[in-house]
Write a protein that holds these residues in place. Sequence first.
Motif, PDB file in Angstrom:
ATOM      1  N   VAL A  36       0.867  -1.181   0.000  1.00 33.05           N
ATOM      2  CA  VAL A  36       0.000   0.000   0.000  1.00 33.05           C
ATOM      3  C   VAL A  36       0.902   1.229   0.000  1.00 33.05           C
ATOM      4  N   VAL A  37       0.378   2.351  -0.514  1.00 34.62           N
ATOM      5  CA  VAL A  37       1.170   3.577  -0.642  1.00 34.62           C
ATOM      6  C   VAL A  37       0.343   4.766  -0.168  1.00 34.62           C
ATOM      7  N   TYR A  38       1.009   5.684   0.531  1.00 34.94           N
ATOM      8  CA  TYR A  38       0.371   6.917   1.008  1.00 34.94           C
ATOM      9  C   TYR A  38       1.286   8.095   0.662  1.00 34.94           C
ATOM     10  N   GLU A  39       0.687   9.213   0.227  1.00 39.02           N
ATOM     11  CA  GLU A  39       1.468  10.374  -0.187  1.00 39.02           C
ATOM     12  C   GLU A  39       1.114  11.604   0.643  1.00 39.02           C
ATOM     13  N   GLY A  40       2.139  12.418   0.969  1.00 38.69           N
ATOM     14  CA  GLY A  40       1.934  13.642   1.722  1.00 38.69           C
ATOM     15  C   GLY A  40       2.769  14.772   1.142  1.00 38.69           C
ATOM     16  N   ARG A  41       2.429  16.007   1.517  1.00 38.78           N
ATOM     17  CA  ARG A  41       3.132  17.172   0.975  1.00 38.78           C
ATOM     18  C   ARG A  41       2.996  18.350   1.934  1.00 38.78           C
ATOM     19  N   VAL A  42       4.035  19.192   1.983  1.00 40.82           N
ATOM     20  CA  VAL A  42       3.966  20.455   2.707  1.00 40.82           C
ATOM     21  C   VAL A  42       4.636  21.521   1.851  1.00 40.82           C
ATOM     22  N   ASP A  43       3.952  22.657   1.684  1.00 42.51           N
ATOM     23  CA  ASP A  43       4.478  23.758   0.877  1.00 42.51           C
ATOM     24  C   ASP A  43       5.207  24.773   1.741  1.00 42.51           C
ATOM     25  N   GLY A  44       6.113  25.528   1.110  1.00 38.71           N
ATOM     26  CA  GLY A  44       6.852  26.546   1.840  1.00 38.71           C
ATOM     27  C   GLY A  44       7.775  27.302   0.914  1.00 38.71           C
ATOM     28  N   ALA A  45       8.829  27.849   1.499  1.00 36.28           N
ATOM     29  CA  ALA A  45       9.808  28.619   0.732  1.00 36.28           C
ATOM     30  C   ALA A  45      11.194  28.408   1.340  1.00 36.28           C
ATOM     31  N   LEU A  46      12.202  28.610   0.523  1.00 34.26           N
ATOM     32  CA  LEU A  46      13.575  28.425   0.979  1.00 34.26           C
ATOM     33  C   LEU A  46      14.146  29.725   1.521  1.00 34.26           C
ATOM     34  N   THR A  47      15.017  29.599   2.511  1.00 36.65           N
ATOM     35  CA  THR A  47      15.699  30.746   3.085  1.00 36.65           C
ATOM     36  C   THR A  47      17.195  30.472   3.086  1.00 36.65           C
ATOM     37  N   TRP A  48      17.970  31.516   3.285  1.00 41.60           N
ATOM     38  CA  TRP A  48      19.430  31.360   3.364  1.00 41.60           C
ATOM     39  C   TRP A  48      19.977  32.473   4.239  1.00 41.60           C
ATOM     40  N   PRO A  49      20.916  32.200   5.136  1.00 41.67           N
ATOM     41  CA  PRO A  49      21.599  30.925   5.369  1.00 41.67           C
ATOM     42  C   PRO A  49      20.745  29.956   6.177  1.00 41.67           C
ATOM     43  N   PRO A  50      21.227  28.724   6.362  1.00 44.32           N
ATOM     44  CA  PRO A  50      20.487  27.735   7.149  1.00 44.32           C
ATOM     45  C   PRO A  50      20.303  28.199   8.596  1.00 44.32           C
ATOM     46  N   HIS A  51      19.166  27.807   9.177  1.00 43.39           N
ATOM     47  CA  HIS A  51      18.880  28.148  10.569  1.00 43.39           C
ATOM     48  C   HIS A  51      18.350  26.919  11.296  1.00 43.39           C
ATOM     49  N   GLY A  52      18.845  26.690  12.507  1.00 40.39           N
ATOM     50  CA  GLY A  52      18.312  25.632  13.350  1.00 40.39           C
ATOM     51  C   GLY A  52      19.116  24.355  13.312  1.00 40.39           C
ATOM     52  N   THR A  53      18.956  23.558  14.374  1.00 39.69           N
ATOM     53  CA  THR A  53      19.703  22.301  14.517  1.00 39.69           C
ATOM     54  C   THR A  53      18.807  21.118  14.851  1.00 39.69           C
ATOM     55  N   LEU A  54      17.493  21.302  14.837  1.00 41.37           N
ATOM     56  CA  LEU A  54      16.591  20.248  15.282  1.00 41.37           C
ATOM     57  C   LEU A  54      16.217  19.264  14.183  1.00 41.37           C
ATOM     58  N   GLY A  55      16.380  19.643  12.940  1.00 41.95           N
ATOM     59  CA  GLY A  55      15.954  18.773  11.853  1.00 41.95           C
ATOM     60  C   GLY A  55      17.105  18.036  11.218  1.00 41.95           C
ATOM     61  N   PHE A  56      16.884  17.582  10.010  1.00 42.13           N
ATOM     62  CA  PHE A  56      17.934  16.892   9.248  1.00 42.13           C
ATOM     63  C   PHE A  56      17.702  17.187   7.772  1.00 42.13           C
ATOM     64  N   GLY A  57      18.663  16.805   6.948  1.00 45.87           N
ATOM     65  CA  GLY A  57      18.524  17.046   5.521  1.00 45.87           C
ATOM     66  C   GLY A  57      18.450  18.535   5.212  1.00 45.87           C
ATOM     67  N   TYR A  58      17.449  18.917   4.417  1.00 41.94           N
ATOM     68  CA  TYR A  58      17.283  20.304   3.991  1.00 41.94           C
ATOM     69  C   TYR A  58      16.442  21.121   4.982  1.00 41.94           C
ATOM     70  N   ASP A  59      16.101  20.557   6.117  1.00 42.03           N
ATOM     71  CA  ASP A  59      15.244  21.250   7.078  1.00 42.03           C
ATOM     72  C   ASP A  59      15.716  22.655   7.449  1.00 42.03           C
ATOM     73  N   PRO A  60      17.036  22.902   7.585  1.00 44.01           N
ATOM     74  CA  PRO A  60      17.474  24.240   8.019  1.00 44.01           C
ATOM     75  C   PRO A  60      17.212  25.370   7.022  1.00 44.01           C
ATOM     76  N   VAL A  61      16.839  25.052   5.779  1.00 47.60           N
ATOM     77  CA  VAL A  61      16.572  26.117   4.805  1.00 47.60           C
ATOM     78  C   VAL A  61      15.118  26.144   4.342  1.00 47.60           C
ATOM     79  N   PHE A  62      14.264  25.311   4.928  1.00 44.79           N
ATOM     80  CA  PHE A  62      12.870  25.240   4.486  1.00 44.79           C
ATOM     81  C   PHE A  62      11.949  25.840   5.532  1.00 44.79           C
ATOM     82  N   VAL A  63      11.220  26.875   5.124  1.00 44.73           N
ATOM     83  CA  VAL A  63      10.244  27.535   5.999  1.00 44.73           C
ATOM     84  C   VAL A  63       8.845  27.157   5.521  1.00 44.73           C
ATOM     85  N   PRO A  64       8.096  26.366   6.291  1.00 43.50           N
ATOM     86  CA  PRO A  64       6.764  25.961   5.843  1.00 43.50           C
ATOM     87  C   PRO A  64       5.812  27.149   5.797  1.00 43.50           C
TER      88      PRO A  64
END
Length: 212
Positions: A149-177
């Motif tokens: 079975v397959v399930y799909e999800g999505r969240v929209d936002g915008a990119l920022t620079w420079p990176p901010h924060g240490t709680l996430g992983f991957g591209y999380d520090p530049v993505f503002v939902p």
Amino acid sequence: MTSDTPRLSAGKLVIATHNAGKLKEITALLAPFGMECLSAGALGLPEPAETGTTFIQNALIKAHAAAGAAQMPALADDSGLSVAALDGRPGVYTADWAERQWFEGKAGRDWYMAMGKVEGMLAEQGPDVSRDAFFSCVLAIAWPDGRQVVYEGRVDGALTWPPHGTLGFGYDPVFVPTGSTQTFAQIDPAAKHAISHRADAFAKLCAEQFGA
């Protein structure tokens, strides 16, 4: 849920990932439903080649490989960042853009390099370039007998620079939902779980699998 939809039962579930960040998020999301999550990494399962050209294809490849190797149900996540001004890239190649590096004989990924690559490509298009982006998540569950079975999800936002924060992983520090002034890496994990692309996909999974 239709009568022929395969359904999970409380118990062991392989999470087909070697990513500690993803494992932690998925384990937290499934804990209320009695699922004992075991990572593919902890079980010593190999990472299959992700040869698909879509998130769905890659998620299914990973889920079936783990389910077959472990002989128990397996859940795989395939997710990525799509940037409007880059024609949807990096998309399914989100992790590949981090470019594998070798440290003390072990493979890894340099996410700061990946974020810088995206920012550099946007900067080349000028100061007025759209910074709109979205994260996609596909969750695939596979059973040793081949059901899926397959399930799909999505969240929209915008990119920022420079990176901010240490709680996430991957591209999380530049993505503002959308609707927030903080990046995913600045938002409390519990709050992120409520709005993320993975949370969206999990809400659909939990509604069908557990009636939640």
